[in-house]
Structures are given as C-alpha cells and as structure tokens.
Design a protein around this motif. Structure first.
Motif, PDB file in Angstrom:
ATOM      1  N   ASP A 337      19.242 -12.717  -5.472  1.00  0.00           N
ATOM      2  CA  ASP A 337      19.020 -14.054  -5.326  1.00  0.00           C
ATOM      3  C   ASP A 337      18.242 -14.958  -5.946  1.00  0.00           C
ATOM      4  O   ASP A 337      18.072 -14.694  -6.328  1.00  0.00           O
ATOM      5  N   GLU A 338      18.008 -16.206  -4.808  1.00  0.00           N
ATOM      6  CA  GLU A 338      17.823 -17.225  -5.026  1.00  0.00           C
ATOM      7  C   GLU A 338      17.463 -17.634  -7.178  1.00  0.00           C
ATOM      8  O   GLU A 338      16.090 -17.572  -7.426  1.00  0.00           O
ATOM      9  N   TRP A 387      21.360  -9.407  -3.659  1.00  0.00           N
ATOM     10  CA  TRP A 387      21.300  -9.930  -2.720  1.00  0.00           C
ATOM     11  C   TRP A 387      22.724  -9.912  -2.150  1.00  0.00           C
ATOM     12  O   TRP A 387      23.029 -10.283  -3.409  1.00  0.00           O
ATOM     13  N   TRP A 404      20.839 -10.829   3.168  1.00  0.00           N
ATOM     14  CA  TRP A 404      19.535 -11.149   4.158  1.00  0.00           C
ATOM     15  C   TRP A 404      20.073 -12.974   4.727  1.00  0.00           C
ATOM     16  O   TRP A 404      18.826 -13.110   5.398  1.00  0.00           O
ATOM     17  N   TYR A 429      12.477 -10.034   9.026  1.00  0.00           N
ATOM     18  CA  TYR A 429      11.345  -9.864   7.829  1.00  0.00           C
ATOM     19  C   TYR A 429      10.677  -9.753   8.239  1.00  0.00           C
ATOM     20  O   TYR A 429       9.616 -10.487   9.406  1.00  0.00           O
ATOM     21  N   TRP A 479       7.759  -9.084   2.459  1.00  0.00           N
ATOM     22  CA  TRP A 479       6.774 -10.205   1.504  1.00  0.00           C
ATOM     23  C   TRP A 479       6.012 -10.924   1.166  1.00  0.00           C
ATOM     24  O   TRP A 479       5.086 -10.506   2.316  1.00  0.00           O
TER      25      TRP A 479
END
Ligand code: ACM
Length: 547
Positions: A337-338, A387, A404, A429, A479
């Motif tokens: 991810d990201e 992810w 997600w 989340y 998280w």
C-alpha cells in the motif's frame, strides 16, 4: 396521616396467622438464594441455540473433564488452565463420570462444534481441535465471573463459522506493544472466535522484528529519535523523546505457539516497497537515493521506498526466509500500500528496470516487484497477500487481496478469480472514532460505531454470486498512530471487535442488532473480568438518548 398497625384490633386466629406468615417470609429471605439459571449470552451468536430455563445442570467449581477424542486433549488442558486462572479447579480423567465431556463427531465440519447440557452435564462434540476450542469458548462465556457455580440450563448448540478469515490486525510499528499485551490481544481474539491475527511488524516509524542476517534493522530501524506531538504536522512539533522496541525471534516463536494453542494463525506483515523508511535508515543502499535516511517521526506516507535493485530483492528474500521460518501459517502479507512513485521516477536504476522488463510505467514496476516476491513466496510454499494497491499494474497470479480503500479492489480481485479479505476503511478501521469526537481521546478521524461494524456485510452487494466463494472473510485494522498505550488499543478495539466477531461468524439470518445489544451487558462483565479497558458503547448510547 400515619398508618398505625393495631394488632389488638385483629381477631386472635388471624393474628396468629399473620405472625406465622411474616415468620415464613422472614425465614425464606434468610435462606441462601438458589443461584439463578444462566441465560446463554454468547458472542458471536451461535447459528442455532435452544435452551430450556426450567431444567438446569449445576456445574460446580471442581468439574471433572473427560476426553474421548485425541483432538480434544490440548483443548481440555486449555480449559483446565483457564479454570485455574479464575480460581476453579478441574480434574482431568480418562474414564468414568465427568461433568464436562469432549466427544468426537467426525461428521462435523472443520471449525464446527455442538454443545449440549443435560442431566449428564456438558458435552462438546467436534471433529477437530478447532471445533473443540470454539465449543469450549462458548462454555467459558456462560460461566459467571463472580460465582463458583454455573447453573446452566439444558441446551443444545449447533455452531459453525460463516467465514474462514476472521481477522484482527495490530500495528506495532507506529507504537510498540510488549509481548504480554500481544498475548492478551490474541487471547481476547480467541475468546470471540477470531482465527487470524495480522501482525503489522514493519513501518516507516519502526522495524519491530529481529532479523539475524540484518542486525541493523533492529539496532537502528527499531528506534526513532522522537515522535510527533498529536497532530502538529505543520509546523512540526516533536516530543524530543527517543522511542523504540522490537521482538526477538524467541519472543516471536513464543507468541506464535501461544496463538496456535488458541487456534489463531498469525499473518506477519513485512511492508514493501513503501512504508520502508526504517529499513532504509538501517541499510541506505536499499533506497534509490544515497541517503542517509532517518526512521520516521511523523505519521503519513513517505516518498522514500525500496529501490527495485537486485540488492533489494536479495535483502527482502533473506528477510522473508527468516520470517517464513518463524511463522508456520500459509499467508505472508507484503503490504504493497501507499508506495509513492516519485523516488522511482527520479531513479536511473528504477527507470532501467522499467526498460529492461518492458514495463509501461512505475505502477507496472510495482507489479513486477510484487510478482517477484510472490514467486519467491510460492517457491517456499507460502501464499502472498497484500493491500489492494497490488492490483495496480497487474495482480500477481495467485495473490490474495486485502481490500481497504473501500470494496472496489475486493470486487475486482474476486471477479478475476482471486481470494479477497474485506477490510474497507469506512467500516473496518478501528482507529476511527467510535463516538462523538468531543467525548473521545484523540484519534485519526473517521467515525465507525459499534452498530455500523455490526451491520457491515463482507460480501459486497455488487459481487455476483458466482464469485462469493472468493470472499474469505473480513478483518478490522488497528492502526496505532494515536494509540500510545495498550489501554488505548483495547479501548479502540473493544467492544467493536465483538460486533465484528458476529459479522464474520454468524450467518445474516441469525444476526439481530437488538439481541446483540441485550447480550452486551454480560459481555461487558466478561471483558471487565479480563481487565479489558473497553469503551462502554451502551453508556454512550444512553448519553446520546438523554441529550
Ligand atoms: C492502509 O491503511 N494503508 C492499508
């Protein structure tokens, strides 16, 4: 006007009768009260439960446990230890009479169990240790927290989970949580019949797993010089306090074994190619720029990611080799991810790889990266999960996708024949606020209530029925940017995890929000007895209703 009871105005026969009646009532009130029959209030709600409150079996605090199944032996020991931990003392017998029986029923599915209570006591049947374990958790949930006797109504439970992936995640990168807390987290998961613990072990702000071949990962990568104060991004304010921590391989093996006893499989996550700043701080040669890099001190996404060099692939394969050796489960999570593409756009090496491999752009380069890692994992007998960004540029052939950023990634992956785990941020989340932010400690944002988690349906409406089999289940993510303490983690995870447990275990036709709420009073007592710092959603609902 005062009422005066004039005894002398009552005829003597009646007076005697009254005195006798009062004496009887008084004496009756002095008798020890017979304990109340316990109405089962299990979470997640079993698929089928019939009980008769008029008949009951008294389970006293010295029960004899008897197993007629090898698969139940370990579970029986677990229950024996549990009794000890709450001040009961059970005995394990090989034959003869018992109050709690474990019996094989080979006709039951892998995680299914039945639990009956009748004049013979409690009988749990299953075909595997998983089924025995879940039957045992249902029994434990029915035991009072404050008495040394359980008055169980006669009952029959037939139960099995709806989904095979019932997950909870914990980010130990942003904040580190000690082994004892991780065990407590897993123990609670098991109590609510979760079976997958996603352990997010590496982050920009800290590398948390010992890797023998690369000691600097923990010497350097597990420590940051300070941490941003609340949300002071601009201008940045740091707290000036060094922060760090990691798990040794010995500790990891211990946690894995602890989880296995509770039928929980751990999915370790080693992030790549992004969220890798802590690794770059330890080994700058893995980045596209010369460095030096510094372990992250603020939250968010960093531009510096692993460069797709042979050195990086060798490093990651070495790391994964050690990770595979520690975690016996079938899945390894590689993040994905990201991962901003800016460093690759500027990198001569990255551009050369794009050219060499005939790739269109940096997204295809990420896909190439993940596909290489998948090939490696498959060669070691493991499955890759990542992810939903791993869809960009083309999905690796056998990858499982954790959706997600909403459900679109999950739908796309399932439609192309890949397995998916649903974890859309709006519903799953648990770092989101769970009540009016004005009443809550600082959180990242969002708003995800107990009720919205309860109503979350893992199979997207838009997904054609023929692809439903690819939805393995759902998972909530914790998280920890804004969760500095284990108490706060518990506060954010509980009781929302109970709502999720019912979403992933109980079939929709057996779910009922009102009935769930009515079971929560008992569940709060159970959580309290386990010293869980849960958020009392009931009080909050009450407060809102009274406004
Ligand atoms: C994620 O929340 N970045 C998976």
């Amino acid at each position: 006007m005062r009422f005066i009871f004039r005894t002398n105005s009552i005829p003597s026969l009646m007076r005697n009768f009254l005195v006798l009646a009062i004496a009887i009532i008084f004496l009756a009130s002095c008798q020890p009260k017979s304990p109340k029959v316990i109405t089962p209030q299990i979470v997640p709600q079993p698929q089928s439960i019939d009980y008769n409150l008029k008949k009951h079996f008294n389970l006293n605090s010295r029960p004899i446990l008897l197993s007629e199944s090898d698969d139940a032996k370990e579970v029986m020991l677990f229950l024996h230890d549990y009794f000890k931990s709450v001040g009961w003392s059970s005995e394990l017998h090989e034959s003869g009479n018992a109050q709690i029986h474990f019996k094989e029923n080979s006709g039951l599915a892998k995680e299914a169990y039945s639990l009956t209570v009748n004049h013979e006591g409690v009988t749990i049947k299953a075909s595997t240790s998983k089924g025995f374990f879940y039957g045992t958790q249902s029994l434990i949930q029915m035991l009072p927290t404050d008495k040394h006797i359980a008055v169980l109504p006669y009952m029959t439970i037939n139960d099995a989970p709806r989904f095979e992936w019932r997950g909870l995640h914990l980010d130990v990168g942003r904040h580190f949580f000690p082994v004892d807390f991780v065990k407590k987290y897993i123990d609670l998961m098991a109590f609510y019949k979760f079976n997958t613990f996603h352990w997010h072990l590496t982050e920009d702000q800290g590398w948390r797993i010992e890797i023998k071949k690369y000691p600097k990962l923990t010497e350097i990568g597990s420590q940051r010089k300070e941490t941003i104060v609340e949300k002071n991004f601009n201008p940045y304010v740091g707290d000036g306090k060094p922060y760090g921590g990691f798990y040794t391989q010995g500790e990891i093996r211990d946690v894995v074994a602890y989880a296995a006893k509770r039928q929980v499989t751990i999915v370790p996550e080693i992030e790549m190619p992004g969220h890798s700043l802590a690794a770059l701080a330890a080994y700058p040669e893995l980045g596209c720029a010369p460095g030096p890099y510094e372990v992250g001190t603020r939250w968010g996404v960093y531009d510096d990611i692993y460069c797709p060099s042979e050195k990086t692939f060798e490093f990651l394969e070495d790391v994964l080799t050690e990770v595979i050796d520690l975690f016996p489960g079938e899945y390894i999570h590689i993040g994905g991810d990201e991962a901003p593409k800016t460093a690759w756009e500027k990198s001569k090496l990255a551009q050369q790889v794009i050219k060499r491999e005939g790739l269109k752009d940096e997204f295809e380069l990420q896909s190439y990266f993940i596909k290489r890692m998948e090939k490696f994992l498959v060669s070691k007998g493991k499955k890759l999960i990542g992810w939903d960004e791993i869809l960009e540029g083309g999905l690796a052939p056998d990858a499982t996708v954790m959706s997600w950023r909403g459900v679109a990634g999950g739908i796309e992956a399932a439609e192309s024949g890949h397995d998916v785990v649903m974890s859309p941020n709006a519903d799953m989340y648990f770092d989101h606020y769970q009540a009016d932010p004005a009443t809550q400690p600082l959180a990242i944002g969002g708003f995800t209530t107990l009720e919205s988690v309860y109503h979350y349906e893992p199979i997207p409406e838009a997904l054609d029925e023929k692809h439903h089999k690819h939805v393995l289940g759902a998972q909530a993510n914790v998280w920890t940017e804004y969760m500095k303490t284990s108490d706060y983690v518990e506060y954010m995870a509980y009781p929302r995890a109970l709502a999720l447990s019912e979403t992933v275990w109980t079939k929709p036709e057996n779910k009922d929000w009102n009935a769930f709420q009515s079971r929560m009073g008992h569940q709060y007592r159970l959580l309290g007895a386990r010293n869980v710092n849960y958020f009392d959603a009931a009080k909050d609902t009450l407060a809102q209703n009274n406004e």
